[in-house]
Design a protein around this motif. Structure first.
Motif, PDB file in Angstrom:
ATOM      1  N   ARG A 114       2.653  13.727 -15.121  1.00  0.00           N
ATOM      2  CA  ARG A 114       1.580  13.828 -14.136  1.00  0.00           C
ATOM      3  C   ARG A 114       2.099  13.742 -12.697  1.00  0.00           C
ATOM      4  NH1 ARG A 114      -2.084  10.356 -13.268  1.00  0.00           N
ATOM      5  NH2 ARG A 114      -3.745  11.820 -12.690  1.00  0.00           N
ATOM      6  N   SER A 115       3.321  13.320 -12.515  1.00  0.00           N
ATOM      7  CA  SER A 115       3.822  13.102 -11.159  1.00  0.00           C
ATOM      8  C   SER A 115       4.044  14.417 -10.437  1.00  0.00           C
ATOM      9  CB  SER A 115       5.128  12.303 -11.211  1.00  0.00           C
ATOM     10  OG  SER A 115       5.617  12.080  -9.910  1.00  0.00           O
ATOM     11  N   THR A 116       3.505  14.503  -9.215  1.00  0.00           N
ATOM     12  CA  THR A 116       3.690  15.707  -8.418  1.00  0.00           C
ATOM     13  C   THR A 116       4.801  15.562  -7.382  1.00  0.00           C
ATOM     14  OG1 THR A 116       2.007  14.988  -6.818  1.00  0.00           O
ATOM     15  CG2 THR A 116       1.265  16.337  -8.676  1.00  0.00           C
ATOM     16  N   GLY A 117       5.475  14.425  -7.377  1.00  0.00           N
ATOM     17  CA  GLY A 117       6.555  14.193  -6.423  1.00  0.00           C
ATOM     18  C   GLY A 117       7.704  13.465  -7.078  1.00  0.00           C
ATOM     19  N   ASP A 118       8.592  12.920  -6.273  1.00  0.00           N
ATOM     20  CA  ASP A 118       9.762  12.185  -6.754  1.00  0.00           C
ATOM     21  C   ASP A 118       9.342  10.747  -7.056  1.00  0.00           C
ATOM     22  OD1 ASP A 118      12.095  10.773  -7.126  1.00  0.00           O
ATOM     23  OD2 ASP A 118      13.093  11.526  -5.328  1.00  0.00           O
ATOM     24  N   PRO A 119       9.270  10.353  -8.335  1.00  0.00           N
ATOM     25  CA  PRO A 119       8.796   9.005  -8.663  1.00  0.00           C
ATOM     26  C   PRO A 119       9.644   7.906  -8.037  1.00  0.00           C
ATOM     27  CG  PRO A 119       8.800  10.390 -10.623  1.00  0.00           C
ATOM     28  CD  PRO A 119       9.512  11.158  -9.557  1.00  0.00           C
ATOM     29  N   ALA A 120      10.965   8.087  -7.978  1.00  0.00           N
ATOM     30  CA  ALA A 120      11.836   7.051  -7.416  1.00  0.00           C
ATOM     31  C   ALA A 120      11.548   6.852  -5.934  1.00  0.00           C
ATOM     32  CB  ALA A 120      13.301   7.428  -7.630  1.00  0.00           C
ATOM     33  N   ALA A 121      11.365   7.945  -5.195  1.00  0.00           N
ATOM     34  CA  ALA A 121      11.042   7.831  -3.773  1.00  0.00           C
ATOM     35  C   ALA A 121       9.678   7.188  -3.584  1.00  0.00           C
ATOM     36  CB  ALA A 121      11.079   9.207  -3.118  1.00  0.00           C
ATOM     37  N   GLY A 122       8.733   7.550  -4.452  1.00  0.00           N
ATOM     38  CA  GLY A 122       7.403   6.964  -4.354  1.00  0.00           C
ATOM     39  C   GLY A 122       7.420   5.460  -4.553  1.00  0.00           C
ATOM     40  N   VAL A 123       8.140   5.001  -5.580  1.00  0.00           N
ATOM     41  CA  VAL A 123       8.243   3.562  -5.832  1.00  0.00           C
ATOM     42  C   VAL A 123       8.898   2.856  -4.656  1.00  0.00           C
ATOM     43  CG1 VAL A 123       9.409   1.822  -7.249  1.00  0.00           C
ATOM     44  CG2 VAL A 123       8.201   3.703  -8.347  1.00  0.00           C
ATOM     45  N   ALA A 124       9.955   3.446  -4.097  1.00  0.00           N
ATOM     46  CA  ALA A 124      10.642   2.822  -2.961  1.00  0.00           C
ATOM     47  C   ALA A 124       9.695   2.661  -1.775  1.00  0.00           C
ATOM     48  CB  ALA A 124      11.864   3.651  -2.573  1.00  0.00           C
ATOM     49  N   ARG A 125       8.852   3.658  -1.522  1.00  0.00           N
ATOM     50  CA  ARG A 125       7.903   3.554  -0.410  1.00  0.00           C
ATOM     51  C   ARG A 125       6.819   2.516  -0.711  1.00  0.00           C
ATOM     52  NH1 ARG A 125       9.075   9.349   0.252  1.00  0.00           N
ATOM     53  NH2 ARG A 125       7.505   9.832  -1.340  1.00  0.00           N
ATOM     54  N   GLN A 126       6.423   2.392  -1.982  1.00  0.00           N
ATOM     55  CA  GLN A 126       5.444   1.360  -2.341  1.00  0.00           C
ATOM     56  C   GLN A 126       6.050  -0.036  -2.206  1.00  0.00           C
ATOM     57  OE1 GLN A 126       3.884   2.371  -6.231  1.00  0.00           O
ATOM     58  NE2 GLN A 126       2.535   3.947  -5.404  1.00  0.00           N
ATOM     59  N   VAL A 127       7.321  -0.186  -2.574  1.00  0.00           N
ATOM     60  CA  VAL A 127       8.009  -1.469  -2.384  1.00  0.00           C
ATOM     61  C   VAL A 127       7.967  -1.875  -0.916  1.00  0.00           C
ATOM     62  CG1 VAL A 127      10.261  -2.611  -2.397  1.00  0.00           C
ATOM     63  CG2 VAL A 127       9.527  -1.301  -4.391  1.00  0.00           C
ATOM     64  N   GLN A 128       8.279  -0.931  -0.021  1.00  0.00           N
ATOM     65  CA  GLN A 128       8.304  -1.305   1.391  1.00  0.00           C
ATOM     66  C   GLN A 128       6.900  -1.517   1.949  1.00  0.00           C
ATOM     67  OE1 GLN A 128      10.296   1.371   4.085  1.00  0.00           O
ATOM     68  NE2 GLN A 128       8.829   3.029   3.776  1.00  0.00           N
ATOM     69  N   ALA A 129       5.861  -0.939   1.309  1.00  0.00           N
ATOM     70  CA  ALA A 129       4.484  -1.237   1.723  1.00  0.00           C
ATOM     71  C   ALA A 129       4.173  -2.714   1.485  1.00  0.00           C
ATOM     72  CB  ALA A 129       3.492  -0.363   0.958  1.00  0.00           C
ATOM     73  N   ILE A 130       4.628  -3.230   0.342  1.00  0.00           N
ATOM     74  CA  ILE A 130       4.454  -4.657   0.044  1.00  0.00           C
ATOM     75  C   ILE A 130       5.231  -5.490   1.052  1.00  0.00           C
ATOM     76  CG2 ILE A 130       4.901  -6.470  -1.653  1.00  0.00           C
ATOM     77  CD1 ILE A 130       4.517  -4.303  -3.827  1.00  0.00           C
ATOM     78  N   GLN A 131       6.472  -5.084   1.308  1.00  0.00           N
ATOM     79  CA  GLN A 131       7.316  -5.846   2.230  1.00  0.00           C
ATOM     80  C   GLN A 131       6.772  -5.806   3.649  1.00  0.00           C
ATOM     81  OE1 GLN A 131      11.058  -3.885   1.421  1.00  0.00           O
ATOM     82  NE2 GLN A 131      11.623  -5.383  -0.151  1.00  0.00           N
ATOM     83  N   ARG A 132       6.291  -4.661   4.082  1.00  0.00           N
ATOM     84  CA  ARG A 132       5.737  -4.566   5.427  1.00  0.00           C
ATOM     85  C   ARG A 132       4.502  -5.459   5.584  1.00  0.00           C
ATOM     86  NH1 ARG A 132       3.120   0.675   8.625  1.00  0.00           N
ATOM     87  NH2 ARG A 132       2.442  -0.540  10.434  1.00  0.00           N
ATOM     88  N   SER A 133       3.746  -5.636   4.514  1.00  0.00           N
ATOM     89  CA  SER A 133       2.507  -6.417   4.578  1.00  0.00           C
ATOM     90  C   SER A 133       2.766  -7.916   4.625  1.00  0.00           C
ATOM     91  CB  SER A 133       1.614  -6.057   3.385  1.00  0.00           C
ATOM     92  OG  SER A 133       1.340  -4.668   3.380  1.00  0.00           O
ATOM     93  N   GLY A 134       3.930  -8.351   4.176  1.00  0.00           N
ATOM     94  CA  GLY A 134       4.339  -9.741   4.323  1.00  0.00           C
ATOM     95  C   GLY A 134       3.456 -10.736   3.578  1.00  0.00           C
ATOM     96  N   ASP A 135       3.448 -11.954   4.081  1.00  0.00           N
ATOM     97  CA  ASP A 135       2.678 -13.048   3.481  1.00  0.00           C
ATOM     98  C   ASP A 135       1.215 -12.891   3.886  1.00  0.00           C
ATOM     99  OD1 ASP A 135       1.549 -15.402   2.603  1.00  0.00           O
ATOM    100  OD2 ASP A 135       3.079 -16.712   3.484  1.00  0.00           O
ATOM    101  N   ARG A 136       0.353 -12.663   2.917  1.00  0.00           N
ATOM    102  CA  ARG A 136      -1.058 -12.409   3.179  1.00  0.00           C
ATOM    103  C   ARG A 136      -1.942 -13.626   2.884  1.00  0.00           C
ATOM    104  NH1 ARG A 136      -2.332  -9.827  -0.646  1.00  0.00           N
ATOM    105  NH2 ARG A 136      -0.339  -9.870  -1.738  1.00  0.00           N
ATOM    106  N   THR A 137      -1.348 -14.803   2.767  1.00  0.00           N
ATOM    107  CA  THR A 137      -2.111 -15.998   2.400  1.00  0.00           C
ATOM    108  C   THR A 137      -3.274 -16.251   3.360  1.00  0.00           C
ATOM    109  OG1 THR A 137      -0.124 -16.987   1.424  1.00  0.00           O
ATOM    110  CG2 THR A 137      -1.962 -18.468   1.930  1.00  0.00           C
ATOM    111  N   ALA A 138      -3.023 -16.145   4.655  1.00  0.00           N
ATOM    112  CA  ALA A 138      -4.090 -16.374   5.629  1.00  0.00           C
ATOM    113  C   ALA A 138      -5.198 -15.346   5.469  1.00  0.00           C
ATOM    114  CB  ALA A 138      -3.520 -16.342   7.039  1.00  0.00           C
ATOM    115  N   GLN A 139      -4.817 -14.089   5.217  1.00  0.00           N
ATOM    116  CA  GLN A 139      -5.826 -13.043   5.013  1.00  0.00           C
ATOM    117  C   GLN A 139      -6.669 -13.341   3.777  1.00  0.00           C
ATOM    118  OE1 GLN A 139      -4.803  -9.051   3.339  1.00  0.00           O
ATOM    119  NE2 GLN A 139      -5.456  -8.261   5.333  1.00  0.00           N
ATOM    120  N   LEU A 140      -6.031 -13.799   2.707  1.00  0.00           N
ATOM    121  CA  LEU A 140      -6.756 -14.090   1.472  1.00  0.00           C
ATOM    122  C   LEU A 140      -7.782 -15.201   1.670  1.00  0.00           C
ATOM    123  CD1 LEU A 140      -4.644 -12.208   0.247  1.00  0.00           C
ATOM    124  CD2 LEU A 140      -4.340 -13.845  -1.614  1.00  0.00           C
ATOM    125  N   SER A 141      -7.507 -16.102   2.582  1.00  0.00           N
ATOM    126  CA  SER A 141      -8.440 -17.211   2.809  1.00  0.00           C
ATOM    127  C   SER A 141      -9.773 -16.725   3.367  1.00  0.00           C
ATOM    128  CB  SER A 141      -7.814 -18.234   3.764  1.00  0.00           C
ATOM    129  OG  SER A 141      -7.709 -17.708   5.082  1.00  0.00           O
TER     130      SER A 141
END
Length: 311
Positions: A211-238
């Protein structure tokens, strides 16, 4: 009239103002309360499985599931993926997107369908996206369920060293290699109490590759950095006010169970369910119990869940 029936649906597409196109499937009767399923990193919407969709529809939900950006049939963004050293050092590129952008993608699909309020269910990275929606668009959320996810704090929810070694392997470049890698990782993280069904998991991985229309490895790497860019969200969760259920196993080697406990501490009045023997996976044996937890939680949330069927 119902748009689909049972656990059958087809890929549909929402063109968003951002220029991205998000693929989704819509199951069940439009008159039923809506539940939005958001999958984890590198997982397309079919990783939820037909039995999971069917169980929720049978319990009285209209179910919408999406392919996040950079996976499945949704848009693979044009920005280069982060180099391995950036992922290891948690140094996202300047053009990295964040979980907030992925949350906007999901809300865009709800807008396309005319769904004003929804029961949110996200697992792993999808749990982080669902948390973000609940924190930033509370008017759209009837309830939140966070499945084996975490807060973004580096002090909790970290993978085991044995899992990091598996994740550090070179990315799969063929369908066969992708299936083998999925089986190897899923056997490791599924939890001692629930051995995986190799044939079923191989089919899931193969379908995801096809089903993938792109490079799965590149996609995962960009999703990893989305998590990293978002950082600690504890205050937001509150700031989350929606009725919240946190579910995780006690044998999770990908997102340590401390991530679930920290999520419960961060979100006011969140309920916590820990499933013995469960890891970072929903095996067939747990589809019924997990969807029952979801239905009960929706019913407790009140509006939009008052005619959900409880076993």
């Amino acid at each position: 009239m119902p748009e689909t029936s049972g656990a059958e649906s087809v890929d549909r597409f929402a063109a968003l103002p951002s220029g991205l196109t998000i693929c989704f499937r819509d199951f069940g009767d439009q008159a039923d309360p809506a539940i939005l399923l958001i999958a984890g990193m590198g997982e397309d919407l079919t990783f939820w499985t037909d039995s999971f969709f069917g169980s929720l529809v049978a319990r009285g939900f209209r179910v919408v599931a999406i392919d996040n950006r950079d996976v499945g049939q949704s848009t693979f963004v044009s920005a280069p993926p982060p180099a391995l050293w950036r992922q290891i050092a948690a140094r996202p590129r300047s053009d990295a997107y964040a979980l907030a952008d992925m949350a906007q993608d999901a809300v865009g699909v709800l807008d396309r369908l005319g769904i004003s309020r929804v029961h949110l269910v996200g697992r792993s990275m999808g749990g982080m996206i669902a948390q973000t929606i609940a924190a930033t668009a509370p008017e759209r959320v009837l309830s939140l369920t966070s499945l084996y996810s975490t807060t973004g704090s580096k002090k909790v929810g970290q993978p085991a060293l044995s899992t990091i070694r598996l994740l550090a392997a070179p990315p799969a470049r063929t369908r066969t290699a992708a299936v083998r890698a999925h089986l190897r990782l899923t056997r490791h993280i599924a939890g001692a109490g629930y051995p995986i069904d190799d044939a079923a998991e191989a089919a899931i991985a193969a379908r995801g590759w096809d089903r993938s229309t792109g490079d799965p490895a590149a996609g995962v790497a960009r999703q990893v950095q989305a998590i990293q860019r978002s950082g600690d969200r504890t205050a937001q969760l509150s700031r989350i006010t929606a009725p919240t259920l946190v579910i995780n196993g006690d044998r999770d080697l990908l997102v340590d169970p401390s991530g679930g406990a920290a999520t419960v501490r961060a979100i006011r009045s969140a309920q916590h369910v820990v499933i013995p023997g469960m890891g970072h996976h929903i095996p067939e044996a747990l589809v019924g119990p997990v969807t029952e937890y979801l239905a009960q939680h929706a019913a407790r949330a009140g509006e939009g869940g008052n005619h959900v069927r409880i076993s």
